[in-house]
Scaffold this motif. Structure first.
Motif, PDB file in Angstrom:
ATOM      1  N   LEU A  81       1.208  -1.121   0.035  1.00  0.00           N
ATOM      2  CA  LEU A  81       0.401  -0.169  -0.023  1.00  0.00           C
ATOM      3  C   LEU A  81       0.872   1.022   0.646  1.00  0.00           C
ATOM      4  N   GLY A  82       2.354   0.792  -0.135  1.00  0.00           N
ATOM      5  CA  GLY A  82       2.964   2.620  -0.395  1.00  0.00           C
ATOM      6  C   GLY A  82       3.993   2.785   0.896  1.00  0.00           C
ATOM      7  N   ILE A  83       3.356   2.141   1.818  1.00  0.00           N
ATOM      8  CA  ILE A  83       3.961   2.648   2.846  1.00  0.00           C
ATOM      9  C   ILE A  83       5.511   1.795   3.557  1.00  0.00           C
ATOM     10  N   ASN A  84       6.263   1.993   3.459  1.00  0.00           N
ATOM     11  CA  ASN A  84       7.695   0.616   3.530  1.00  0.00           C
ATOM     12  C   ASN A  84       8.341   0.987   4.410  1.00  0.00           C
ATOM     13  N   GLU A  85       8.056   2.092   5.639  1.00  0.00           N
ATOM     14  CA  GLU A  85       8.980   1.936   6.638  1.00  0.00           C
ATOM     15  C   GLU A  85       8.255   0.265   7.917  1.00  0.00           C
ATOM     16  N   PRO A  86       7.995   0.160   7.899  1.00  0.00           N
ATOM     17  CA  PRO A  86       8.149  -1.245   8.401  1.00  0.00           C
ATOM     18  C   PRO A  86       8.872  -2.384   8.212  1.00  0.00           C
ATOM     19  N   ALA A  87       8.625  -2.005   7.087  1.00  0.00           N
ATOM     20  CA  ALA A  87       9.613  -3.214   6.127  1.00  0.00           C
ATOM     21  C   ALA A  87      11.113  -2.660   6.310  1.00  0.00           C
ATOM     22  N   LEU A  88      11.223  -1.791   5.874  1.00  0.00           N
ATOM     23  CA  LEU A  88      12.674  -1.006   6.532  1.00  0.00           C
ATOM     24  C   LEU A  88      12.784  -0.843   7.681  1.00  0.00           C
ATOM     25  N   TYR A  89      12.467  -0.566   8.511  1.00  0.00           N
ATOM     26  CA  TYR A  89      12.926  -0.793  10.319  1.00  0.00           C
ATOM     27  C   TYR A  89      12.651  -2.116  10.563  1.00  0.00           C
ATOM     28  N   GLY A  90      12.146  -2.771  10.329  1.00  0.00           N
ATOM     29  CA  GLY A  90      11.953  -4.148  10.839  1.00  0.00           C
ATOM     30  C   GLY A  90      12.518  -5.315   9.840  1.00  0.00           C
ATOM     31  N   ILE A  91      12.707  -5.191   8.869  1.00  0.00           N
ATOM     32  CA  ILE A  91      13.260  -6.577   8.194  1.00  0.00           C
ATOM     33  C   ILE A  91      14.394  -5.435   7.480  1.00  0.00           C
ATOM     34  N   LEU A  92      14.605  -5.156   6.583  1.00  0.00           N
ATOM     35  CA  LEU A  92      16.076  -4.731   6.166  1.00  0.00           C
ATOM     36  C   LEU A  92      16.907  -3.935   6.426  1.00  0.00           C
ATOM     37  N   ILE A  93      16.826  -2.793   8.348  1.00  0.00           N
ATOM     38  CA  ILE A  93      18.024  -2.516   8.627  1.00  0.00           C
ATOM     39  C   ILE A  93      18.885  -3.419   9.493  1.00  0.00           C
ATOM     40  N   PRO A  94      17.469  -4.911   9.916  1.00  0.00           N
ATOM     41  CA  PRO A  94      18.270  -5.632  10.794  1.00  0.00           C
ATOM     42  C   PRO A  94      19.075  -6.325  10.478  1.00  0.00           C
ATOM     43  N   ARG A  95      18.794  -6.252   9.155  1.00  0.00           N
ATOM     44  CA  ARG A  95      19.267  -7.091   8.066  1.00  0.00           C
ATOM     45  C   ARG A  95      20.094  -6.796   6.965  1.00  0.00           C
ATOM     46  N   ARG A  96      21.447  -6.550   7.186  1.00  0.00           N
ATOM     47  CA  ARG A  96      21.770  -5.064   5.539  1.00  0.00           C
ATOM     48  C   ARG A  96      21.925  -6.188   4.527  1.00  0.00           C
ATOM     49  N   LYS A  97      22.519  -7.083   4.360  1.00  0.00           N
ATOM     50  CA  LYS A  97      22.753  -7.746   3.105  1.00  0.00           C
ATOM     51  C   LYS A  97      21.410  -7.603   2.469  1.00  0.00           C
ATOM     52  N   LEU A  98      20.040  -7.971   2.760  1.00  0.00           N
ATOM     53  CA  LEU A  98      19.114  -8.167   2.277  1.00  0.00           C
ATOM     54  C   LEU A  98      18.705  -6.530   2.058  1.00  0.00           C
ATOM     55  N   LEU A  99      18.925  -5.566   3.095  1.00  0.00           N
ATOM     56  CA  LEU A  99      18.449  -4.122   2.169  1.00  0.00           C
ATOM     57  C   LEU A  99      19.589  -3.654   1.434  1.00  0.00           C
ATOM     58  N   MET A 100      20.890  -3.831   1.354  1.00  0.00           N
ATOM     59  CA  MET A 100      21.684  -3.955   0.423  1.00  0.00           C
ATOM     60  C   MET A 100      21.200  -4.625  -1.469  1.00  0.00           C
ATOM     61  N   SER A 101      20.422  -5.776  -0.959  1.00  0.00           N
ATOM     62  CA  SER A 101      19.996  -6.271  -1.956  1.00  0.00           C
ATOM     63  C   SER A 101      18.974  -5.463  -2.852  1.00  0.00           C
ATOM     64  N   THR A 102      18.102  -4.884  -1.846  1.00  0.00           N
ATOM     65  CA  THR A 102      17.068  -4.843  -1.890  1.00  0.00           C
ATOM     66  C   THR A 102      16.994  -3.308  -2.606  1.00  0.00           C
ATOM     67  N   MET A 103      18.214  -2.805  -2.256  1.00  0.00           N
ATOM     68  CA  MET A 103      17.965  -1.105  -3.253  1.00  0.00           C
ATOM     69  C   MET A 103      19.073  -1.222  -4.200  1.00  0.00           C
ATOM     70  N   ALA A 104      19.589  -2.584  -4.579  1.00  0.00           N
ATOM     71  CA  ALA A 104      20.233  -2.857  -5.426  1.00  0.00           C
ATOM     72  C   ALA A 104      19.478  -2.557  -6.913  1.00  0.00           C
ATOM     73  N   ALA A 105      18.035  -3.815  -5.910  1.00  0.00           N
ATOM     74  CA  ALA A 105      17.374  -4.111  -7.064  1.00  0.00           C
ATOM     75  C   ALA A 105      16.122  -3.170  -7.362  1.00  0.00           C
ATOM     76  N   SER A 106      16.088  -1.823  -6.392  1.00  0.00           N
ATOM     77  CA  SER A 106      15.373  -0.658  -6.785  1.00  0.00           C
ATOM     78  C   SER A 106      15.665   0.120  -7.801  1.00  0.00           C
ATOM     79  N   GLY A 107      17.756   0.062  -8.298  1.00  0.00           N
ATOM     80  CA  GLY A 107      18.431   0.874  -8.634  1.00  0.00           C
ATOM     81  C   GLY A 107      18.363   0.582  -9.845  1.00  0.00           C
TER      82      GLY A 107
END
Length: 186
Positions: A81-107
């Protein structure tokens, strides 16, 4: 060049949101839409939310941790629904590899959207409900098709990356142990 701008903005949009700096850019998007009738910045950030969705979906499928799954399911719904902060703070930031891969895919998806000339015609937000805002009033054009292709590519890369990079299984095992201890205490 909109494709190079898409690569740059799309990759770093998550960090921009994390720092709260996105509101200045959103003001530019609103101004462009009101002044010109379209905006070329928003398509460059659109794919990032769907990268988070695909990553979170893969986490839900892959994890054995009930605690992680209980965080990921609502984060997936809000990301759709367009609100990504729960995913960002709850899942991605604690798992840095997933954060980086998500950022690369988005780019990568944002670069595709930029090269295809995608535009926002109606400021409708992010997520699935914002998708119609990218349709040209004259009809579906190459920019919209390019945006959808970029979004699909982003989602595929982000989803597959979770299975290649994996989760922190030791962390998940510790959560499983703590979950079972909490259940036994009850």
């Amino acid at each position: 060049n909109p494709g190079i701008a898409g690569l740059f903005i799309g990759t770093f949009w998550t960090l921009i949101v994390m720092c709260g700096l996105h509101w200045g850019i959103i003001a530019l998007i609103i101004n462009n839409t009101a002044t010109f009738g379209y905006d070329v910045i928003n398509p460059l950030i659109f794919t990032g939310g769907f990268a988070a969705c695909a990553t979170i979906l893969a986490v839900i499928i892959k994890t054995r941790s009930l605690k992680l799954r209980n965080i990921a399911v609502p984060a997936l719904i809000s990301s759709l629904l367009g609100i990504n902060e729960p995913a960002l703070y709850g899942i991605l930031i604690p798992r840095r590899k997933l954060l980086m891969s998500t950022m690369a895919a988005s780019g990568i998806g944002s670069a595709i959207a930029g090269f295809s000339g995608s535009k926002l015609y109606n400021f409708a937000g992010s997520g699935i409900q914002g998708t119609p805002g990218f349709i040209n009033p004259a009809g579906i054009d190459g920019g919209f098709i390019g945006l959808m292709i970029g979004t699909a590519v982003t989602m595929i890369i982000a989803f597959v990356a979770v299975f290649f990079l994996g989760l922190d299984e030791k962390k998940d095992d510790n959560e499983l142990v703590s979950d079972s201890i909490e259940k036994e205490a009850l």
